[in-house]
Scaffold this motif. Structure first.
Motif, PDB file in Angstrom:
ATOM      1  N   GLY B 300       0.797  -1.219   0.000  1.00  9.25           N
ATOM      2  CA  GLY B 300       0.000   0.000   0.000  1.00  9.25           C
ATOM      3  C   GLY B 300       0.830   1.269   0.000  1.00  9.25           C
ATOM      4  N   ALA B 301       2.122   1.122   0.047  1.00 10.86           N
ATOM      5  CA  ALA B 301       2.984   2.302   0.061  1.00 10.86           C
ATOM      6  C   ALA B 301       4.363   1.877  -0.411  1.00 10.86           C
ATOM      7  N   GLY B 302       5.312   2.810  -0.323  1.00 12.43           N
ATOM      8  CA  GLY B 302       6.683   2.485  -0.709  1.00 12.43           C
ATOM      9  C   GLY B 302       7.013   3.090  -2.052  1.00 12.43           C
ATOM     10  N   MET B 303       8.295   3.326  -2.248  1.00 12.13           N
ATOM     11  CA  MET B 303       8.793   4.001  -3.432  1.00 12.13           C
ATOM     12  C   MET B 303       8.347   3.309  -4.727  1.00 12.13           C
ATOM     13  N   MET B 304       8.647   2.023  -4.851  1.00  8.74           N
ATOM     14  CA  MET B 304       8.381   1.349  -6.126  1.00  8.74           C
ATOM     15  C   MET B 304       6.901   1.009  -6.320  1.00  8.74           C
ATOM     16  N   PRO B 305       6.203   0.471  -5.298  1.00  5.78           N
ATOM     17  CA  PRO B 305       4.774   0.185  -5.513  1.00  5.78           C
ATOM     18  C   PRO B 305       3.979   1.449  -5.871  1.00  5.78           C
ATOM     19  N   THR B 306       4.267   2.565  -5.173  1.00  3.34           N
ATOM     20  CA  THR B 306       3.537   3.786  -5.492  1.00  3.34           C
ATOM     21  C   THR B 306       3.962   4.288  -6.867  1.00  3.34           C
ATOM     22  N   GLY B 307       5.265   4.131  -7.183  1.00  5.11           N
ATOM     23  CA  GLY B 307       5.733   4.474  -8.531  1.00  5.11           C
ATOM     24  C   GLY B 307       5.001   3.669  -9.596  1.00  5.11           C
ATOM     25  N   SER B 308       4.740   2.395  -9.308  1.00  4.11           N
ATOM     26  CA  SER B 308       4.005   1.544 -10.244  1.00  4.11           C
ATOM     27  C   SER B 308       2.624   2.124 -10.539  1.00  4.11           C
ATOM     28  N   ALA B 309       1.944   2.609  -9.487  1.00  5.82           N
ATOM     29  CA  ALA B 309       0.596   3.155  -9.671  1.00  5.82           C
ATOM     30  C   ALA B 309       0.640   4.458 -10.466  1.00  5.82           C
ATOM     31  N   VAL B 310       1.612   5.319 -10.151  1.00  3.05           N
ATOM     32  CA  VAL B 310       1.727   6.589 -10.875  1.00  3.05           C
ATOM     33  C   VAL B 310       2.007   6.330 -12.352  1.00  3.05           C
ATOM     34  N   VAL B 311       2.921   5.408 -12.632  1.00  2.00           N
ATOM     35  CA  VAL B 311       3.267   5.144 -14.032  1.00  2.00           C
ATOM     36  C   VAL B 311       2.098   4.472 -14.756  1.00  2.00           C
ATOM     37  N   GLY B 312       1.344   3.629 -14.061  1.00  2.00           N
ATOM     38  CA  GLY B 312       0.124   3.075 -14.661  1.00  2.00           C
ATOM     39  C   GLY B 312      -0.807   4.193 -15.109  1.00  2.00           C
ATOM     40  N   ASP B 313      -0.977   5.200 -14.253  1.00  2.00           N
ATOM     41  CA  ASP B 313      -1.801   6.361 -14.615  1.00  2.00           C
ATOM     42  C   ASP B 313      -1.215   7.122 -15.799  1.00  2.00           C
ATOM     43  N   LEU B 314       0.110   7.273 -15.800  1.00  3.67           N
ATOM     44  CA  LEU B 314       0.753   7.994 -16.909  1.00  3.67           C
ATOM     45  C   LEU B 314       0.470   7.291 -18.238  1.00  3.67           C
ATOM     46  N   ILE B 315       0.569   5.966 -18.225  1.00  2.45           N
ATOM     47  CA  ILE B 315       0.330   5.209 -19.452  1.00  2.45           C
ATOM     48  C   ILE B 315      -1.127   5.364 -19.888  1.00  2.45           C
ATOM     49  N   ASP B 316      -2.025   5.291 -18.923  1.00  3.43           N
ATOM     50  CA  ASP B 316      -3.448   5.461 -19.210  1.00  3.43           C
ATOM     51  C   ASP B 316      -3.725   6.843 -19.811  1.00  3.43           C
ATOM     52  N   LEU B 317      -3.175   7.868 -19.169  1.00  2.00           N
ATOM     53  CA  LEU B 317      -3.378   9.233 -19.661  1.00  2.00           C
ATOM     54  C   LEU B 317      -2.737   9.417 -21.032  1.00  2.00           C
ATOM     55  N   ALA B 318      -1.570   8.794 -21.211  1.00  4.27           N
ATOM     56  CA  ALA B 318      -0.898   8.891 -22.512  1.00  4.27           C
ATOM     57  C   ALA B 318      -1.791   8.321 -23.609  1.00  4.27           C
ATOM     58  N   ARG B 319      -2.444   7.210 -23.318  1.00 11.78           N
ATOM     59  CA  ARG B 319      -3.366   6.634 -24.318  1.00 11.78           C
ATOM     60  C   ARG B 319      -4.501   7.601 -24.617  1.00 11.78           C
ATOM     61  N   ASP B 320      -4.974   8.283 -23.559  1.00 16.69           N
ATOM     62  CA  ASP B 320      -6.080   9.225 -23.771  1.00 16.69           C
ATOM     63  C   ASP B 320      -5.620  10.461 -24.532  1.00 16.69           C
TER      64      ASP B 320
END
Lengths: 440, 440
Positions: B300-320
């Motif tokens: 639920g926290a931590g550098m890499m897991p939270t980074g994973s969620a942010v980058v997932g959003d970036l990819i999603d937004l990039a598609r949009d």
């Protein structure tokens, strides 16, 4: 305001679930999507058989063409199952310019590469969330939520019937046959249960999930597959004495440039979360290089959970139709021209820990002979249980090994099973634990 | 081929994670998305402090304006935390025509409605997967994967620090203070741990998840919130004797036209999957009317897991961005004009089972007096443990109740705590089990 129009082919259990979900949650779906999702037509060869969910007569047809040729229909839901006819329906739907949603894992395992290619060429999309792990939005997680990750490993309990049978064998002490009979009575297992209990259905799903995770085409034929019909309740009992639970596990791993894909009964530590997945539930443990360990858990089958997955796909596709972005996310997660034929590791090259149950004569020197052969093949013993006599003349000797190479294990067991003192083929079950990976 | 360009504001732990994920998985991300995701600029007030992940000097700036005014930047990642400054950054980014990704649950709990409204008006999107449950793609599941469902209930372990503390208190017998000290040493808890241990961080996340699930605006102020600092290891021990584990649970439920949102220590059956969520892991159990029970589990926290969620959003937004469909999925899952102000049930109206630990003098008649008052308020006793003396003059009496109304419980305890024979305020912990819902 336009609506998105759906034609459903195959009015069986899942079809009833889709219809029920669309009907029950009609207002919520419209409030989410902004436009209605309209069930326009339902086709089935037999429209008279009574079902748990009814359909107004004027929506029903027994001619597939009434859906495939209806220019007003945007999305075709294929739920007839099987291979050839379903493949034909999907190809024709795409040729007619329609998008497709399917729950058909067997078809995708066999023909997914072709169907996805054809769909992409025509600018059409195929939704298949319902094909793996039922109601669990696993495909969306692998393709989108975890898209920032390099996926390293998948561990999945992907067949509720097999899991129900193993749960009943463990908790009720039932034999495989009795547990299967019970599963059939409960409606979980089909009259011909081979797809479920021989691991084939699990392998279909793993082939799909593995492709999505590692960026390869679907390669079902290369999934090593072993079912649970040879499991004895004694093995479950012995496993528990060592602190393990037995699950039919789907395992995919990308390591050192090769991919392992295998389905087989697997002993996992009793306190691991996957061990607490009981009955008809499914669970998938994913390891990504950024997210670490993730687990998704839920109903892997059933009318409403599968309906939930199909309708989730319909809403997704509807958004893509409204935004004119079909194929927004590539079918196999990676751009079609970036899929790579990563080498599959043959089962002989796999290293893991093992459980052996030898059936041997109750004589002095047995343990020494068996362990001598294991040593010769570099197989190191981690634990042994030898129990009192079970049968007139033979006793079970149960051994757990440290990590060993499957080819060595096979060679050693071939030699051991030739010994005069060994009375039956040795039972072999693979183990996943701390020693073989950092998951368990 | 164009790239999607990202400006990152706030180079702290999560910022390092995002940079690391973008760098390490650059090829995979491009192979998924079809175009590169390019880190264009990183802004922080202090660019000289050493960090676990380095950034080339020419990408660094200490002026936010270098990102907000750069017309080449498509997406701004806000990771400065806090309320006012972060809100200002996001508003200005949107005003400059940029999309936003944030992990800031406190900000969204307080100002999400306003920010989402402004973004929608300007045709911009805000990704916030990282704000709830870290690396677990929960928001995507609630908004998309489960979009076919009417969501009924959420049960979540949403704060790893609190869960770590409770786990250590349960397994190591530590006091709250010692377990907190250990969590701080491990780097889990902040120097000021109030947000974590008083349940406020969990309430931020629940307010967001609840809005997404039920189709309402975010209403953080109406979340009933109680932390774990008053929990005694004895309570955990007694709970275990009755077969329960103690978790800081976030609970949201839509039933009979009203919504419950509450965060408090909760006893759940020891064999439930949520009980096996240990340490810094998070888990969320969702019940939908089609899918049934679903659980998602991960860091639920931590550098890499939270980074994973942010980058997932970036990819999603990039598609949009590539598809010109920003806001493809509405921020709060439902179309903005379809959000409803569903009534929130006050905690006094909540019905659940309870654990009470009375501190009473070791005298005859105590149990009779206490149970007499409970009976008067229609509170029915399910189980009692009375242990030998712990302190000079008072003994703990532990009781489990059947389902009772919170307002009755409060009235009864007010009366009981006035008794001469009661030596300290009664400890009260709510229980979720088979009696209160079909989840546990």
């Amino acid at each position: 305001m336009r609506s998105i129009r759906v034609g459903l082919i195959g009015w069986g259990t899942v079809g009833c679930g889709v219809i029920q979900v669309l009907r029950e949650n009609e207002a919520d779906i419209r409030n989410r999507l902004g436009v209605p999702l309209e069930l326009r037509r339902v086709a089935d060869l037999d429209i008279d058989r009574p079902r748990p969910v009814s359909v107004p007569r004027d929506l029903l047809t027994n001619r597939i063409d009434d859906i495939l040729n209806d220019p007003d229909i945007d999305i075709v839901v294929e739920l007839i199952g099987g291979l050839d006819a379903a493949r034909e329906v999907i190809r024709r739907a795409i040729d007619s310019g329609k998008h497709v949603v399917t729950a058909n894992k067997a078809l995708l395992a066999h023909s997914g590469n072709e169907l996805f290619r054809v769909a992409a060429e025509r600018g059409r999309a195929i939704g298949f969330e319902a094909s793996v792990a039922g109601g669990i939005p696993l495909i969306k997680a692998l393709r989108e939520g975890l898209a920032g990750n390099r996926i390293q490993t998948i561990f999945g309990i992907l067949n509720g019937t097999a899991n129900y049978i193993l749960t009943r064998m463990a908790e009720g002490g039932l034999s495989f046959e009795d547990a299967l009979g019970e599963a059939q009575q409960m409606g979980y297992a089909e009259a011909n249960p081979a797809l479920d209990v021989e691991g084939i259905d699990t392998a279909h799903k793993l082939a799909i999930a593995s492709a999505l995770s590692f960026g390869t085409p679907i390669r079902f034929d290369e999934v090593y597959t072993e079912g649970i019909s040879h499991i004895d309740p004694d093995d479950i009992q012995f496993g528990e004495e060592f602190g393990y639970s037995l699950k039919l596990l789907a395992i995919a791993r990308h390591m050192d440039g090769r991919i392992e894909t295998r389905v087989h009964p697997t002993l996992i530590p009793r306190h691991h979360v996957l061990a607490s997945v009981k009955g008809a539930y499914n669970a998938v443990h994913v390891q990504g290089n950024a997210v670490g360990n993730i687990m998704l858990y839920g109903m892997g089958a059933g009318m409403m959970p599968t309906g939930s997955a199909v309708v989730g796909d319909l809403i997704d596709l509807a958004r893509d139709i409204l935004g004119s972005t079909p194929g927004r996310v590539p079918a196999l997660a990676f751009q079609p021209d970036r899929l790579a034929e990563i080498a599959i590791k043959p089962i002989a090259d796999v290293s893991t820990c093992y459980y052996f149950r030898f059936s041997a004569l109750d004589q002095p020197g047995v343990l020494s002979k068996v362990s001598g052969i294991l040593g010769k093949f570099h197989i190191s013993i981690a634990a042994v249980i030898q129990k009192g006599r079970r049968k007139a003349s033979s006793v079970p000797i149960v051994m757990l090994t440290h990590e060993a190479l499957e080819s060595n294990v096979r060679a050693a067991l071939a030699e051991i099973d030739q010994l005069d003192i060994v009375t039956a083929p040795t039972q072999i079950i693979r183990i996943e634990n701390q020693e073989t990976n950092n998951f368990f």
